[in-house]
Structures are given as structure tokens and as C-alpha cells.
Design a protein around this motif. Structure first.
Motif, PDB file in Angstrom:
ATOM      1  N   SER A  39     -50.210  60.960   9.071  1.00  0.00           N
ATOM      2  CA  SER A  39     -49.227  60.346   8.200  1.00  0.00           C
ATOM      3  C   SER A  39     -47.874  61.041   8.345  1.00  0.00           C
ATOM      4  N   PHE A  40     -47.895  62.349   8.443  1.00  0.00           N
ATOM      5  CA  PHE A  40     -46.668  63.113   8.612  1.00  0.00           C
ATOM      6  C   PHE A  40     -46.011  62.785   9.952  1.00  0.00           C
ATOM      7  N   ILE A  41     -46.812  62.722  11.014  1.00  0.00           N
ATOM      8  CA  ILE A  41     -46.282  62.407  12.341  1.00  0.00           C
ATOM      9  C   ILE A  41     -45.705  60.993  12.367  1.00  0.00           C
ATOM     10  N   SER A  42     -46.383  60.038  11.732  1.00  0.00           N
ATOM     11  CA  SER A  42     -45.858  58.674  11.711  1.00  0.00           C
ATOM     12  C   SER A  42     -44.551  58.609  10.925  1.00  0.00           C
ATOM     13  N   GLY A  43     -44.417  59.433   9.887  1.00  0.00           N
ATOM     14  CA  GLY A  43     -43.151  59.502   9.155  1.00  0.00           C
ATOM     15  C   GLY A  43     -42.025  60.031  10.017  1.00  0.00           C
ATOM     16  N   ILE A  44     -42.318  61.047  10.810  1.00  0.00           N
ATOM     17  CA  ILE A  44     -41.309  61.605  11.711  1.00  0.00           C
ATOM     18  C   ILE A  44     -40.902  60.570  12.761  1.00  0.00           C
ATOM     19  N   ILE A  45     -41.888  59.865  13.315  1.00  0.00           N
ATOM     20  CA  ILE A  45     -41.591  58.831  14.304  1.00  0.00           C
ATOM     21  C   ILE A  45     -40.711  57.741  13.682  1.00  0.00           C
ATOM     22  N   GLY A  46     -40.999  57.368  12.447  1.00  0.00           N
ATOM     23  CA  GLY A  46     -40.201  56.359  11.766  1.00  0.00           C
ATOM     24  C   GLY A  46     -38.770  56.807  11.547  1.00  0.00           C
ATOM     25  N   VAL A  47     -38.580  58.068  11.204  1.00  0.00           N
ATOM     26  CA  VAL A  47     -37.227  58.590  10.994  1.00  0.00           C
ATOM     27  C   VAL A  47     -36.464  58.602  12.315  1.00  0.00           C
ATOM     28  N   VAL A  48     -37.108  59.051  13.387  1.00  0.00           N
ATOM     29  CA  VAL A  48     -36.444  59.091  14.692  1.00  0.00           C
ATOM     30  C   VAL A  48     -36.140  57.675  15.179  1.00  0.00           C
TER      31      VAL A  48
END
Length: 65
Positions: A39-48
């Protein structure tokens, strides 16, 4: 900065929603470290994915007539 705050709060929303749904409907849903990490990684991908095109567009020149 605002985008990273939104991404982090999205992760907390996922955790809270999982706990509430598990309690209300008596489901066997578990929060593992791997689930929270994904979930954290998908959040980072979404921000980028949101920041990179916006940053590129902000550097472009406006259309001249």
C-alpha cells in the motif's frame, strides 16, 4: 509536499477501512506487513505518476499566437 501527505493519508485510510469492514461483516481480512508495504509503495507510485507530468507541464512555454 501536499501530494505526499495525500499519499500517506490514503494508506491510513486503507488500514482503517480494512479494520472497520472486518469488524462489521466478520470477515477474515488481515493486515500484514507485506500488505501495508504494498500500500505504501502504491502510494509512492501514485505521487510520482502525478508529480512527474505536472512538473513537465509546468516547465513548458504557453502557446503563443
Amino acid at each position: 509536499m501536499l501530494l505526499s501527505v495525500i499519499g500517506i493519508t490514503r494508506n491510513f485510510d486503507d488500514i482503517i477501512a480494512t479494520l472497520i469492514i472486518n469488524y462489521l461483516y466478520d470477515l477474515n481480512m488481515y493486515l500484514t506487513v507485506a500488505n501495508m508495504f504494498c500500500s505504501f509503495i502504491s502510494g509512492i507510485i501514485g505521487v510520482v505518476a502525478g508529480y512527474a507530468p505536472a512538473n513537465t507541464a509546468a516547465k513548458m512555454n504557453p502557446v503563443k499566437r
